[in-house]
Design an enzyme around this catalytic site. Structure first.
Site, mmCIF file in Angstrom:
data_model
loop_
_atom_site.group_PDB
_atom_site.id
_atom_site.type_symbol
_atom_site.label_atom_id
_atom_site.label_comp_id
_atom_site.label_asym_id
_atom_site.label_seq_id
_atom_site.Cartn_x
_atom_site.Cartn_y
_atom_site.Cartn_z
ATOM 1 N N LYS A 122 -8.199 8.661 -18.992
ATOM 2 C CA LYS A 122 -8.500 9.336 -20.249
ATOM 3 C C LYS A 122 -7.253 9.398 -21.153
ATOM 4 O O LYS A 122 -6.751 8.372 -21.574
ATOM 5 C CB LYS A 122 -9.070 10.717 -19.957
ATOM 6 C CG LYS A 122 -10.159 10.786 -18.891
ATOM 7 C CD LYS A 122 -11.353 9.900 -19.149
ATOM 8 C CE LYS A 122 -12.562 10.247 -18.290
ATOM 9 N NZ LYS A 122 -12.447 9.920 -16.859
ATOM 10 N N ASP A 152 -7.789 20.541 -12.619
ATOM 11 C CA ASP A 152 -7.978 19.266 -13.298
ATOM 12 C C ASP A 152 -7.500 19.443 -14.734
ATOM 13 O O ASP A 152 -8.109 20.161 -15.519
ATOM 14 C CB ASP A 152 -9.458 18.872 -13.251
ATOM 15 C CG ASP A 152 -9.703 17.477 -13.819
ATOM 16 O OD1 ASP A 152 -8.969 17.062 -14.726
ATOM 17 O OD2 ASP A 152 -10.643 16.807 -13.355
ATOM 18 N N ARG A 159 0.814 -1.215 0.000
ATOM 19 C CA ARG A 159 0.000 0.000 0.000
ATOM 20 C C ARG A 159 0.845 1.262 0.000
ATOM 21 O O ARG A 159 0.343 2.356 -0.274
ATOM 22 C CB ARG A 159 -0.943 -0.031 1.215
ATOM 23 C CG ARG A 159 -1.999 1.040 1.241
ATOM 24 C CD ARG A 159 -3.199 0.693 2.130
ATOM 25 N NE ARG A 159 -2.852 -0.086 3.306
ATOM 26 C CZ ARG A 159 -2.471 0.448 4.466
ATOM 27 N NH1 ARG A 159 -2.350 1.759 4.593
ATOM 28 N NH2 ARG A 159 -2.210 -0.333 5.505
ATOM 29 N N TYR A 172 -16.343 18.055 -14.320
ATOM 30 C CA TYR A 172 -16.498 16.610 -14.311
ATOM 31 C C TYR A 172 -17.588 16.223 -13.321
ATOM 32 O O TYR A 172 -17.598 16.674 -12.172
ATOM 33 C CB TYR A 172 -15.156 15.970 -13.940
ATOM 34 C CG TYR A 172 -15.211 14.491 -13.678
ATOM 35 C CD1 TYR A 172 -15.840 13.627 -14.573
ATOM 36 C CD2 TYR A 172 -14.624 13.956 -12.547
ATOM 37 C CE1 TYR A 172 -15.889 12.275 -14.328
ATOM 38 C CE2 TYR A 172 -14.661 12.589 -12.300
ATOM 39 C CZ TYR A 172 -15.304 11.753 -13.190
ATOM 40 O OH TYR A 172 -15.346 10.415 -12.940
#
Length: 354
Positions: free
Chosen positions: A192, A167, A45, A96
């Site tokens: 994306k 973003d 992790r 978004y």
């Protein structure tokens, strides 16, 4: 760390093993949930060599240090988690959908207050910054494609003591580098354009401040919103051709935007002059827009964006989309196919609208 070579060169070469005898050209996929004690990783992790390669490449492209996350929304959530109880977040009214829904959820639970703004109205955004803890920007916005004056807004936000997040999913670091314009944090849905092949869920954060990087990594470690190793490897593999894909898709988008503006079925074309997303408003409204999106053969009716294939969708089919987005707005994610084939398919679908 900033890399002063051409972005095209950085996209190909950053995040690779050293040029030494018998080293592989590509960073291998390290499938390990735990590591031998005594180092910085210890447990799966906290880090992975494959994540690190992706993070090095993206950091070099954006001019900062990157952290990979399990999804774009996991990255968004981690940043918003830093906002203090009851503090104000300024955000785009058009953005978004996942970001807008997270902000609404946090506000409904009394965690934060939110002021939604038109990012193209610089004066209004600057005024909203004055009592904000965080200013969240998209430029271009999703799906309205408005453009923010990032540098001016970032200066005003810093003067007011607020942090600025951008973003950069739509523009990619090839077309815009928000850290150089004064942003504190850059967020990506690597699903994306970065990965680029519609086969990865991955998110990323990039910062220039080492202290902030440590805070964000601490949150990722604690929450566990870590990427899969294979997904990180696929995203890095996708980034190797980012410059070629963006160049071709952007050229296609500009030409299609020009042709769409001349079609009688289209009432409005929204294209900011760069990038590979074009939004059009079908003149006859929602039903005609739905017929359009279901009438193509090459273009795929699907959500998400940024893949090598061209996709389109009417955004108001999602109930969380703001009512200020026209019912007939169709967002087109332009891919890398031949532009004449793309146009022929769009034209025949538009011509069938009664």
């Amino acid at each position: 760390m900033a890399d002063h070579r051409s972005p095209a060169t950085v996209a190909v070469h950053a995040g690779r093993p050293p040029h030494e005898a018998d080293e592989p050209l590509n960073t291998p996929i390290t499938m390990a949930s735990t590591f031998v004690a005594g180092g910085d990783r210890e447990y799966g992790r906290y880090g992975n060599p494959t994540w690190q390669a992706f993070e090095e490449a993206l950091g070099a492209l954006e001019g900062g240090s990157a952290l990979a996350f399990s999804s774009g929304l996991a990255a968004v959530s981690t940043v918003l988690d830093l906002v203090g109880q009851g503090m104000k977040v300024v955000a785009p009214r058009h953005a978004y959908n996942g970001t807008v829904l997270q902000l609404a959820d946090l506000e409904a639970r009394g965690r934060i207050t939110t002021e939604l703004v038109d990012v193209a109205d610089t004066d209004a955004v600057v005024a909203a910054c004055q009592d904000a803890a965080l200013v969240w920007l998209e430029s271009p916005t999703n799906p309205a494609l408005e453009i923010a004056d990032i540098e001016t807004i970032a200066t005003a936000a810093r003067d007011a003591g607020a942090h600025v997040v951008v973003d950069n999913t739509f523009a990619t670091p090839l077309l815009q580098k928000p850290l150089e314009l004064g942003a504190d944090i850059v967020v990506h849905s690597a699903t994306k354009y970065l990965a680029g092949h519609s086969d990865v869920l991955l998110g990323a954060i990039v910062v220039a401040d080492p202290e902030l990087l440590g805070v964000l990594k601490g949150r990722r470690d604690l929450i566990g919103a870590v990427p899969g190793t294979f997904e990180a490897w696929l995203a890095l593999r996708g980034m190797r051709t980012l410059h070629l894909r963006v160049e071709r898709a952007q050229a296609n988008a500009a030409e299609l935007a020009r042709r769409l503006a001349e079609h009688p079925a289209i009432g409005e074309v929204r294209y900011p002059g760069f990038g590979a997303i074009v939004s059009v408003v079908v003149a006859q409204g929602a039903l005609a827009a739905d017929l359009f999106t279901h009438g193509t053969a090459l273009w795929v009716h699907a959500t998400s964006l940024g893949g090598v294939e061209s996709t389109l969708e009417r955004r108001r089919r999602w109930k969380g989309e703001p009512t200020t987005i026209p019912e007939g707005l169709v967002r087109l994610s332009v891919g890398i196919e031949d532009v004449e084939d793309l146009w022929a398919d769009l034209a025949q679908a538009l011509d069938t609208i009664p």
